[in-house]
Design an enzyme around this catalytic site. Structure first.
Site, PDB file in Angstrom:
ATOM      1  N   GLY A 104       0.813  -1.239  -0.223  1.00  0.00           N
ATOM      2  CA  GLY A 104      -0.071  -0.040  -0.052  1.00  0.00           C
ATOM      3  C   GLY A 104       0.857   1.195  -0.076  1.00  0.00           C
ATOM      4  O   GLY A 104       2.132   1.174   0.242  1.00  0.00           O
ATOM      5  N   LYS A 127       4.473  12.513  -2.450  1.00  0.00           N
ATOM      6  CA  LYS A 127       5.300  11.240  -1.994  1.00  0.00           C
ATOM      7  C   LYS A 127       6.168  12.023  -0.799  1.00  0.00           C
ATOM      8  O   LYS A 127       6.887  12.824  -0.913  1.00  0.00           O
ATOM      9  CB  LYS A 127       6.250  10.660  -2.936  1.00  0.00           C
ATOM     10  CG  LYS A 127       6.701   9.580  -2.539  1.00  0.00           C
ATOM     11  CD  LYS A 127       7.408   8.926  -3.817  1.00  0.00           C
ATOM     12  CE  LYS A 127       8.474   7.803  -3.340  1.00  0.00           C
ATOM     13  NZ  LYS A 127       8.840   6.936  -4.679  1.00  0.00           N
ATOM     14  N   GLY A 140       6.872   7.170   6.661  1.00  0.00           N
ATOM     15  CA  GLY A 140       5.961   7.841   5.824  1.00  0.00           C
ATOM     16  C   GLY A 140       6.563   8.979   5.143  1.00  0.00           C
ATOM     17  O   GLY A 140       5.850   9.875   4.434  1.00  0.00           O
ATOM     18  N   ASP A 280       4.666  -4.310  -7.287  1.00  0.00           N
ATOM     19  CA  ASP A 280       4.046  -3.063  -6.697  1.00  0.00           C
ATOM     20  C   ASP A 280       4.477  -1.791  -7.394  1.00  0.00           C
ATOM     21  O   ASP A 280       4.024  -0.682  -7.094  1.00  0.00           O
ATOM     22  CB  ASP A 280       4.203  -2.887  -5.072  1.00  0.00           C
ATOM     23  CG  ASP A 280       5.478  -3.173  -4.619  1.00  0.00           C
ATOM     24  OD1 ASP A 280       5.955  -4.139  -5.157  1.00  0.00           O
ATOM     25  OD2 ASP A 280       6.041  -2.164  -4.103  1.00  0.00           O
ATOM     26  N   ASN A 281       5.369  -2.088  -8.052  1.00  0.00           N
ATOM     27  CA  ASN A 281       6.096  -0.806  -8.860  1.00  0.00           C
ATOM     28  C   ASN A 281       6.072  -0.952 -10.322  1.00  0.00           C
ATOM     29  O   ASN A 281       6.738  -0.311 -11.039  1.00  0.00           O
ATOM     30  CB  ASN A 281       7.719  -0.647  -8.479  1.00  0.00           C
ATOM     31  CG  ASN A 281       7.962  -0.212  -7.130  1.00  0.00           C
ATOM     32  OD1 ASN A 281       7.091   0.199  -6.415  1.00  0.00           O
ATOM     33  ND2 ASN A 281       9.076  -0.652  -6.662  1.00  0.00           N
TER      34      ASN A 281
HETATM   35  P1  AMP Z   1       9.305   0.944  -2.473  1.00  0.00           P
HETATM   36  O1  AMP Z   1      10.294  -0.245  -2.618  1.00  0.00           O
HETATM   37  O2  AMP Z   1       9.786   2.192  -2.358  1.00  0.00           O
HETATM   38  O3  AMP Z   1       8.461   0.833  -3.939  1.00  0.00           O
HETATM   39  O4  AMP Z   1       8.463   0.679  -1.324  1.00  0.00           O
HETATM   40  C1  AMP Z   1       7.645  -0.490  -1.051  1.00  0.00           C
HETATM   41  C2  AMP Z   1       6.674  -0.211   0.012  1.00  0.00           C
HETATM   42  O5  AMP Z   1       7.336   0.240   1.262  1.00  0.00           O
HETATM   43  C3  AMP Z   1       5.697   0.384  -0.509  1.00  0.00           C
HETATM   44  O6  AMP Z   1       4.392   0.282  -0.032  1.00  0.00           O
HETATM   45  C4  AMP Z   1       6.074   1.684   0.188  1.00  0.00           C
HETATM   46  O7  AMP Z   1       4.992   2.835   0.393  1.00  0.00           O
HETATM   47  C5  AMP Z   1       6.612   1.520   1.622  1.00  0.00           C
HETATM   48  N1  AMP Z   1       7.578   2.413   1.981  1.00  0.00           N
HETATM   49  C6  AMP Z   1       8.685   2.917   1.442  1.00  0.00           C
HETATM   50  N2  AMP Z   1       9.526   3.590   2.198  1.00  0.00           N
HETATM   51  C7  AMP Z   1       8.648   4.199   3.251  1.00  0.00           C
HETATM   52  C8  AMP Z   1       8.550   5.018   4.312  1.00  0.00           C
HETATM   53  N3  AMP Z   1       9.524   5.876   4.431  1.00  0.00           N
HETATM   54  N4  AMP Z   1       7.406   5.363   5.019  1.00  0.00           N
HETATM   55  C9  AMP Z   1       6.402   4.361   4.713  1.00  0.00           C
HETATM   56  N5  AMP Z   1       6.384   3.223   3.862  1.00  0.00           N
HETATM   57  C10 AMP Z   1       7.521   3.192   3.035  1.00  0.00           C
HETATM   58 MG    MG Z   2       6.695   1.320  -4.429  1.00  0.00          MG
END
Ligand code: AMP
Ligand code: MG
Length: 529
Positions: A104, A127, A140, A280-281
């Site tokens: 999510g 973001k 977050g 998810d990306n």
């Molecule tokens: P990513 O690998 O950046 O695509 O992130 C994978 C998951 O981790 C996604 O659900 C992001 O929303 C979550 N995520 C990454 N960095 C953070 C953060 N600093 N705070 C909260 N959620 C994060």
């Molecule tokens: Mg992502």
């Protein structure tokens, strides 16, 4: 062009789809819903670092808005405009090949959709705007370093003609965020930032996988129908309550497959490595999304991955991106089985991916070489030999192809000295192989009856001169972290015209300097952002 307060903003996503009944930022598992309403967290001192005027134009916003305090307040997360209904999306995903369950929007907050003057609607998303129910153990937030990278790369890709989500603005928050960049116990405080991303939709492959994994077929169907009706109007799906027939679901997936193939072929063309092609990306629109530990290929090396987290398996290496896209499409197809109920048709559709990719890549390869069309019989061995030769010595791919457009028959390896990273170390075998390849290349050009000018014109439209070299982004980040936004702004300006010569800016087109070879941020990146 309209003022900030005159933007017509709605939220089709929240008005049409099932909502998580619980409220607030508390971390939780969200079932039977596709989003949770959650507001951005206010920040201390939002300040604009840079804005994209092309992206403003896209949504019908007057460029003057960038200079206002209201802009920084809205796009730093401190204020909402009329019609904004902020929420975080629910999705899951396969990370590095393994099912990860619920992920999510952990640090992305959607604000709503702006209707552009041409009637197109554009979703706005912050973001790094604070925690959501999907933040799990994280904060977050986002740091300036990764936000500069996301902002610049989104717009650079757009100007390169690569399908991508866009970035409207980059705002610093005036707050500090703790990050351990290489997960080695050396955490430090870094400036916080928020990027406003813009896309027609931020729905991902993983958005379908999560309800499918839980057997929530009606949720899955609601999302697919929403995406098909709103984002793929050309498929002619009937409006609700008439059910969407199986043929339309299949036509939609075929389109997602084809767009994904096109996107990855573009990545190969420009030397982009996404770095984290988890499901998810992967955008359901076939656009590049989530600029994290991505990188730009310097010396041609299909085994290169910029992501330190991926250094062992190199799953997301440059030369493996098409295979991973194919694998990811298989995950999407499995998720929608309950809607299509025809696994044979889905299998056939997914099996078609490699051929589509080869076709798209062939087209691009032809223009990289200067030809009008790719002729497998003649060009397959020519190009295979080229990529073998490029691996014999550390050769900058971007510099190489621009130079190839300039040289004429009779040129030898000496003409490519400034594409070699270590010209003094290039073996005579490597030089000889390149000279020999150049002979076959010009034989083919002669056979096609191409003039040097036509060949060069086509090549210079397919081979960028200016790309977001990893070290260039880092230099701009270093300046931004000291409070100087000009490095980011200048780089954005250079990247606006990647195929043009831009006299006076040649330094931005040079191969990576040696000091940057092993510098963190220039050659190694982590997911910490
Ligand atoms: P990513 O690998 O950046 O695509 O992130 C994978 C998951 O981790 C996604 O659900 C992001 O929303 C979550 N995520 C990454 N960095 C953070 C953060 N600093 N705070 C909260 N959620 C994060
Ligand atoms: Mg992502």
């Amino acid at each position: 062009m309209r003022d900030l307060f005159d933007l017509p903003i709605t939220s089709l996503f929240t008005s049409e789809l099932p909502e998580d009944p619980a409220g607030g930022q508390g971390r939780r598992e969200v079932r039977g819903a596709l989003f949770s309403k959650v507001a951005p967290t206010a920040v201390k001192a939002p300040k604009l670092v840079a804005g994209s005027r092309e992206c403003a134009e896209l949504i019908g916003l007057a460029e003057e808005a960038f200079g206002t305090d209201e802009f920084a307040a809205v796009f730093g997360g401190n204020a909402l405009l009329k019609g904004m209904d902020p929420f975080a999306m629910t999705y899951g995903g396969h990370q590095f090949g393994h099912w990860a369950g619920q992920l999510g929007d952990g640090r992305a907050i959607n604000l709503g959709e702006v209707t552009a003057p041409d009637g197109q609607s554009w979703a706005l998303q912050l973001k790094g705007a604070g925690p959501t129910p999907y933040s799990r153990s994280a904060d977050g937030l986002a740091v300036l370093r990764s936000s500069v990278r996301e902002f610049l790369c989104s717009e650079a890709m757009y100007h390169l003609g690569v399908p991508t989500t866009r970035a409207l603005s980059l705002v610093t928050t005036g707050e500090q965020v703790m990050r351990d960049m290489f997960y080695d116990g050396n955490a430090k405080l870094e400036p916080g930032a928020v990027v406003c991303r813009v896309a027609r939709s931020f729905v991902r492959f993983g958005s379908f996988e999560l309800p499918a994994s839980r057997g929530e077929v009606e949720i899955l169907r609601a999302l697919a129908d929403h995406v098909i009706r709103r984002q793929y109007p050309e498929l002619g799906a009937p409006e609700a309550p008439t059910p969407i027939p199986k043929e339309i679901y299949l036509a939609w997936l075929r389109e997602v497959r084809d767009r994904t193939a096109t996107m990855v072929a573009h990545w190969t063309r420009v030397g982009f490595v996404h770095g984290v092609m988890n499901t998810d990306n992967m955008s359901i629109l076939g656009e590049t999304i989530d600029y994290g530990p991505y990188g730009w290929l310097e010396d041609y090396d299909p085994g290169w991955t910029p992501n330190t987290t991926d250094a062992h398996g190199k799953r997301y290496r440059f030369g493996n991106q098409a295979a991973i896209a194919h694998w990811n499409l298989t995950r999407l197809a499995s998720a929608v089985v309950p809607l299509v109920e025809d696994t044979a048709a889905l299998q056939e559709l997914v099996d078609g991916f490699p051929a589509i990719y080869e076709e798209r890549w062939g087209d691009m390869l032809a223009s990289k070489l200067g030809w009008e069309r790719f002729d497998a019989e003649q060009d397959a061995s020519l190009t295979a030999e080229l990529f073998r030769v490029l691996e014999l010595a550390e050769t900058d791919m971007t510099v190489f192809f621009r130079r190839l457009a300039q040289v004429t028959a009779g040129a030898d390896a000496d003409a490519f000295t400034d594409a070699y990273y270590l010209p003094g170390d290039v073996s005579s075998e490597a030089r000889g192989a390149l000279t020999k390849w150049l002979e076959s290349y010009f034989d083919r050009a002669t056979g096609l009856g191409l003039s040097d000018a036509d060949r060069a014109a086509r090549m210079n439209g397919a081979n960028p001169k200016y790309v977001l070299r990893n070290y260039l982004a880092q230099v701009a980040i270093d300046r931004a972290e000291k409070g100087d936004p000009e490095g980011v702004r200048e780089l954005l300006d250079v990247l606006r015209r990647p195929y043009d010569e831009q006299p006076g800016r040649e330094a931005f087109a040079e191969k990576r300097p040696e000091w940057a070879r092993h510098r963190p941020g220039c050659s190694m990146l982590s997911c910490s952002s």
